[in-house]
Design a protein around this motif. Sequence first.
Motif, short mmCIF file in Angstrom:
data_model
loop_
_atom_site.label_atom_id
_atom_site.label_comp_id
_atom_site.label_asym_id
_atom_site.label_seq_id
_atom_site.Cartn_x
_atom_site.Cartn_y
_atom_site.Cartn_z
N ASN A 73 42.27 49.70 35.53
CA ASN A 73 40.83 50.02 35.54
C ASN A 73 40.47 50.99 36.66
OD1 ASN A 73 40.47 48.03 33.47
ND2 ASN A 73 40.59 46.49 35.08
N GLY A 74 41.40 51.83 37.07
CA GLY A 74 41.13 52.83 38.10
C GLY A 74 42.18 52.81 39.19
N ASP A 75 42.21 53.87 39.99
CA ASP A 75 43.14 53.96 41.12
C ASP A 75 42.68 53.06 42.25
OD1 ASP A 75 44.83 55.77 39.89
OD2 ASP A 75 43.70 57.51 40.60
N TRP A 76 43.47 53.05 43.32
CA TRP A 76 43.18 52.17 44.46
C TRP A 76 41.82 52.47 45.09
CZ3 TRP A 76 42.43 54.10 49.39
CH2 TRP A 76 42.77 55.43 49.59
N ASP A 77 41.42 53.73 45.07
CA ASP A 77 40.15 54.11 45.70
C ASP A 77 39.01 54.29 44.68
OD1 ASP A 77 41.28 56.32 44.50
OD2 ASP A 77 40.75 57.70 46.12
N LYS A 78 39.26 53.86 43.44
CA LYS A 78 38.26 54.01 42.38
C LYS A 78 38.01 52.69 41.65
CE LYS A 78 38.55 58.90 42.01
NZ LYS A 78 39.28 59.06 43.18
N GLY A 79 38.10 51.60 42.39
CA GLY A 79 37.79 50.29 41.80
C GLY A 79 38.92 49.63 41.04
N GLY A 80 40.13 50.18 41.11
CA GLY A 80 41.26 49.57 40.41
C GLY A 80 41.57 48.18 40.96
N ASN A 81 42.14 47.34 40.11
CA ASN A 81 42.52 45.99 40.54
C ASN A 81 43.76 45.53 39.79
OD1 ASN A 81 41.78 44.77 37.98
ND2 ASN A 81 39.67 45.13 38.59
N ASP A 108 48.78 57.91 50.33
CA ASP A 108 48.32 58.29 48.99
C ASP A 108 48.96 57.43 47.89
OD1 ASP A 108 50.88 59.20 49.12
OD2 ASP A 108 50.42 61.25 48.57
#
Length: 199
Positions: free
Chosen positions: A43-51, A174
């Motif tokens: 559901n997104g990268d580490w800095d974009k709400g991923g979990n 990164d």
Amino acid sequence: MTALTKYHAYMMAFRTAFRTLQRLKNYKGITFLRTFSPSHFENGDWDKGGNCGRTRPFTSQEVELDGYTMEFYLTQVEELRAAENQGMDMGLKFSLLDSTEIMLLRPDGHPNQYRHSMHKNKTVNDCVHWCLPGPIDTWNEFLFYMLKIERQRAVVENRNHFTVIVYLHIQSPDSLLTSQILFYTQITIGSNNFMRPEL
């Protein structure tokens, strides 16, 4: 200036490390390389709400190595194989502790939202580090098994010791995984002593 890809930088890091080992004076040891372990952000990268809220492993039908994960993995394996071929004439051994695919199947080993930020009083979704028991413990079991096999070979070949290079796996800012040498040690057969060989 030509732009270099992250894969090229990753390749050069391993190539440099392996060449450094090959140039060590009086070093005739074995080098174990543990392949990298992929992250499991959904559901997104580490800095974009991923979990990564999964509580069970994937099956091999649910996920496969591809994209950047496959590229990083192949880079490590190819550089190790090249070092292995070059090291043969020098009496150096290189061995692969291949953990990438099995760790790809374990999204349940990350702390997810239960990790706290070191700099702020808030939680962060951590789907990179392996803080839960189980998956990461297998790395120690694999390494111990490989050390036992090498010890048996040393006894059969009538060597009184063997030298081991251990790699530390680090997470870069990164989220790309890199490795660096942590330490090397000489293990004497029939003893629990660990000695540093002379360079």
